[in-house]
Design a protein around this motif. Structure first.
Motif, mmCIF file in Angstrom:
data_model
loop_
_atom_site.group_PDB
_atom_site.id
_atom_site.type_symbol
_atom_site.label_atom_id
_atom_site.label_comp_id
_atom_site.label_asym_id
_atom_site.label_seq_id
_atom_site.Cartn_x
_atom_site.Cartn_y
_atom_site.Cartn_z
ATOM 1 N N GLN A 95 15.790 -34.955 21.704
ATOM 2 C CA GLN A 95 17.189 -34.905 21.277
ATOM 3 C C GLN A 95 17.774 -36.313 21.184
ATOM 4 N N THR A 108 15.341 -32.584 15.415
ATOM 5 C CA THR A 108 15.893 -31.238 15.373
ATOM 6 C C THR A 108 14.877 -30.280 15.960
ATOM 7 N N MET A 157 16.740 -23.116 22.264
ATOM 8 C CA MET A 157 15.953 -24.257 21.871
ATOM 9 C C MET A 157 14.466 -24.017 22.140
ATOM 10 N N ILE A 212 12.578 -32.180 25.849
ATOM 11 C CA ILE A 212 13.776 -31.794 25.105
ATOM 12 C C ILE A 212 14.773 -32.952 25.092
#
Length: 143
Positions: free
Chosen positions: A128, A133, A1, A124
């Motif tokens: 999310q 995305t 990620m 993050i």
């Protein structure tokens, strides 16, 4: 990620940016995204490339000071308000944006926003949870 980004510190003088891009091109390294920030005396070139370790090596071998850091690549629709949606999510979570830059692969499709956040893990989680995305370095290089 997380996406690996290289940062190159360079003197703010004519030809230095051309020199860096020539070194990368001569070694078959593709630049996928970049940002240049400068002061009166020096600049910071931030790059996302397809061959991170090779880029670091060849630039260092050519006398450049190179660092590596992690950033997040967030994909958003390429339309009015795309960036605002991401920033509103980050604001609600109380996260500071250290810097950002963006690129669009094809107009009318998706834009990719590259962020460095003060708290990457919290960013993050917040992004999310909001349904955004995030792309990997491999996904960026495949665009």
């Amino acid at each position: 990620m997380r996406v690996e980004q290289i940062a190159v510190f360079l003197e703010n003088k004519s030809g230095r940016l051309a020199e860096i891009t020539a070194v990368l091109a001569d070694n078959g390294i593709n630049i996928r995204a970049l940002s240049v920030a400068d002061t009166a005396d020096f600049g910071i070139l931030r790059l996302i490339v397809d061959k991170v370790e090779l880029a670091k090596k060849v630039l260092k071998d050519n006398g450049f000071t190179v660092g590596k850091t992690n950033v997040l690549a967030v994909e958003v629709p390429d339309r009015t308000g795309g960036l605002a949606m991401v920033l509103k999510t980050i604001e609600k979570a109380g996260i500071n944006v250290e810097y950002m830059y963006a690129f669009v692969n094809k107009s009318g499709e998706n834009a990719v926003l590259i962020f460095r956040f003060e708290d990457m893990d919290k960013a993050i989680g917040s992004l999310q949870a909001a349904g955004f995305t995030m792309l990997t370095g491999e996904q960026i290089c495949a665009l």
